[in-house]
Design an enzyme around this catalytic site. Structure first.
Site, PDB file in Angstrom:
ATOM      1  N   GLN A 228       1.883   4.949  -1.078  1.00  0.00           N
ATOM      2  CA  GLN A 228       1.556   3.645  -1.658  1.00  0.00           C
ATOM      3  C   GLN A 228       2.775   3.027  -2.360  1.00  0.00           C
ATOM      4  O   GLN A 228       2.648   2.351  -3.375  1.00  0.00           O
ATOM      5  CB  GLN A 228       0.385   3.768  -2.626  1.00  0.00           C
ATOM      6  CG  GLN A 228      -0.969   3.853  -1.961  1.00  0.00           C
ATOM      7  CD  GLN A 228      -1.338   2.583  -1.211  1.00  0.00           C
ATOM      8  OE1 GLN A 228      -0.922   1.491  -1.560  1.00  0.00           O
ATOM      9  NE2 GLN A 228      -2.138   2.731  -0.162  1.00  0.00           N
ATOM     10  N   SER A 229       3.941   3.241  -1.789  1.00  0.00           N
ATOM     11  CA  SER A 229       5.181   2.744  -2.395  1.00  0.00           C
ATOM     12  C   SER A 229       5.223   1.218  -2.469  1.00  0.00           C
ATOM     13  O   SER A 229       5.151   0.532  -1.442  1.00  0.00           O
ATOM     14  CB  SER A 229       6.380   3.243  -1.587  1.00  0.00           C
ATOM     15  OG  SER A 229       7.567   2.576  -1.964  1.00  0.00           O
ATOM     16  N   ASN A 230       5.341   0.681  -3.681  1.00  0.00           N
ATOM     17  CA  ASN A 230       5.544  -0.758  -3.857  1.00  0.00           C
ATOM     18  C   ASN A 230       6.879  -1.193  -3.275  1.00  0.00           C
ATOM     19  O   ASN A 230       7.007  -2.272  -2.693  1.00  0.00           O
ATOM     20  CB  ASN A 230       5.495  -1.117  -5.346  1.00  0.00           C
ATOM     21  CG  ASN A 230       4.166  -0.797  -5.976  1.00  0.00           C
ATOM     22  OD1 ASN A 230       3.125  -1.224  -5.502  1.00  0.00           O
ATOM     23  ND2 ASN A 230       4.191  -0.022  -7.054  1.00  0.00           N
TER      24      ASN A 230
ATOM     25  N   CYS B 169       8.519   0.150  -0.735  1.00  0.00           N
ATOM     26  CA  CYS B 169       8.479   0.096   0.729  1.00  0.00           C
ATOM     27  C   CYS B 169       7.767  -1.164   1.202  1.00  0.00           C
ATOM     28  O   CYS B 169       8.203  -1.807   2.173  1.00  0.00           O
ATOM     29  CB  CYS B 169       7.804   1.348   1.281  1.00  0.00           C
ATOM     30  SG  CYS B 169       8.824   2.840   1.141  1.00  0.00           S
TER      31      CYS B 169
END
Length: 421
Positions: free
Chosen positions: A139-141, A143
């Protein structure tokens, strides 16, 4: 030797677009001041016309001795972001908390990552890249922001996302940041947490980079969180923005403390070196949400050394531990705090970064109130709203306040606007 035998699980978008030619860099007219050194009002008026433009970069005078200085940046965010008083409950005596709303730096590109990407993607274009590689959690912001920004600039994006061993062979779904990444056509490679820990982010991105080069591509690698010395300029620039807002009357307030979450180190490195060099002279405190303070002191030191800053990280920032039970993992108490802050103040905190940082700040204020009495604090909201969607099940018991509306069948119909049937 790279571990080329590693099996990375790949999700390809339905189709890809070839990068289109990008506009040539624009130049300022003679004696024209840099866009971001103008007043807040002029910045906002110009932002609509400058969005997505590649412009020459001129650093603040107090940062002119840092090296290297970026030559250009893309205008990707909606800056300056607002600053306002945050009506938090139960603050120590005469303590004020103000909020720097970097969660409002855009919608698809919201959060602190936008500021870093303005410099990183300008460098990618300067190097002739036709695609971007970056890496992070499922859930990388960062990325998600990178995937969107890359497509804005007609670049393909390849994401290496870390997930659990049980889920690494399965479709990752469309929750939160994943939905946006997949909508914009990002290529997603899945690795397990164990593989990530064993091999490391640098080697993983290099494996993918070598593969793409063999396919005739020109990839540009952005590290975890966009946190390298070049990305650090994003929050050096943010401090100039805060300075301008203070000087032009947008906020008639000086600050004793600047507080932020710390997840990869670049934001904190930029905030701390810029505050130290500028006229703000506030005390910078970072609440780390992964690893530990010693790790981040060392990592931030590396970023500062990469800018030839000539200062020790431990002298310009205080790093506190707010990891809790683990990165991107929340206790019931932390989620309850996020809910209570939203209900009390209207500000939505993400559960991974700003939520944990604000929780750590408020907990310390409760335990050591005299330490904070009379202090004026600027809290940097770094965004991450989409991360909340990954906590739906855990948040369900905290919300409520719904019911079936009671209606008597004898109530007569009155037509008005919004007739649907």
């Amino acid at each position: 030797m790279l571990h080329n035998s590693l099996s990375i699980r790949r999700l390809n978008p339905s189709h890809t677009l070839s990068p289109l030619p990008l506009p040539l860099p624009t130049t300022h007219k003679p004696n024209q001041a840099p866009i971001r050194s103008m007043t807040s009002t002029i910045q906002q008026l110009q932002s609509a016309f400058e969005f997505l433009k590649l412009t020459p970069y001129h650093p603040p005078s107090w940062a002119s001795k840092l090296n290297p200085i970026p030559s250009h940046s893309f205008n990707l965010g909606h800056f300056p972001t607002p600053v306002h008083r945050w009506n938090l409950p139960n603050l120590p005596k005469d303590c004020e908390v103000w909020l720097k709303r970097d969660d409002l730096s855009g919608m698809q590109l919201s959060g602190n990552k936008v500021r870093k990407l303005e410099f990183l993607l300008a460098d990618a274009v300067a190097q002739g890249a036709d695609c971007i590689i970056t890496i992070g959690g499922i859930q990388s912001n960062h990325c998600r922001a990178t995937a969107v920004a890359a497509k804005y600039l007609n670049l393909d994006c390849f994401l290496i996302l870390r997930t659990s061993k049980l889920l690494v062979e399965k479709d990752p779904g469309l929750t939160g940041n994943l939905l946006v990444e997949r909508l914009v056509g990002a290529h997603i490679d899945l690795v397990s947490k164990e593989e990530y820990s064993r091999i490391g982010s640098l080697t993983l991105t290099n494996i993918l980079k070598e593969k793409l080069i063999k396919e005739g591509r020109k990839p540009y690698v952005i590290p975890v969180g966009g946190s390298n010395s070049l990305g650090t300029w994003g929050y050096i620039e943010a401090i100039r923005e805060i300075e301008n807002q203070s000087q032009n009357g947008t906020i008639n307030q000086s600050f004793d403390d600047i507080i932020s979450a710390c997840g990869s180190g670049g934001t904190v490195a930029g905030l701390s070196i810029a505050t130290w060099l500028s006229e703000l002279k506030a005390k910078v405190t970072a609440f780390c949400v992964c690893d530990d303070p010693d790790y981040f002191y060392d990592y931030v030191q590396g970023l500062l050394d990469g800018l030839e800053a000539g200062v020790k990280s431990r002298d310009i920032v205080k790093i506190e531990n707010a990891k809790g039970i683990g990165y991107a993992m929340s206790t019931a108490e932390e989620l309850k705090f996020v809910k209570e802050i939203a209900e009390t103040t209207g500000v939505i905190l993400d559960p991974v970064y700003s939520g944990k940082a604000a929780y750590g700040m408020m907990k310390d204020m409760s335990q050591n109130p005299t330490k904070w009495e009379g202090r004026k604090i600027l809290f940097i909201h770094t965004g991450g709203l989409l991360g909340l969607f990954d906590k739906n099940d855990e948040m369900a018991s905290l919300v409520g306040k719904w019911r079936r509306m009671e209606l008597d069948e004898s109530i007569p119909r009155v037509d008005g606007t919004g007739k649907m049937f």
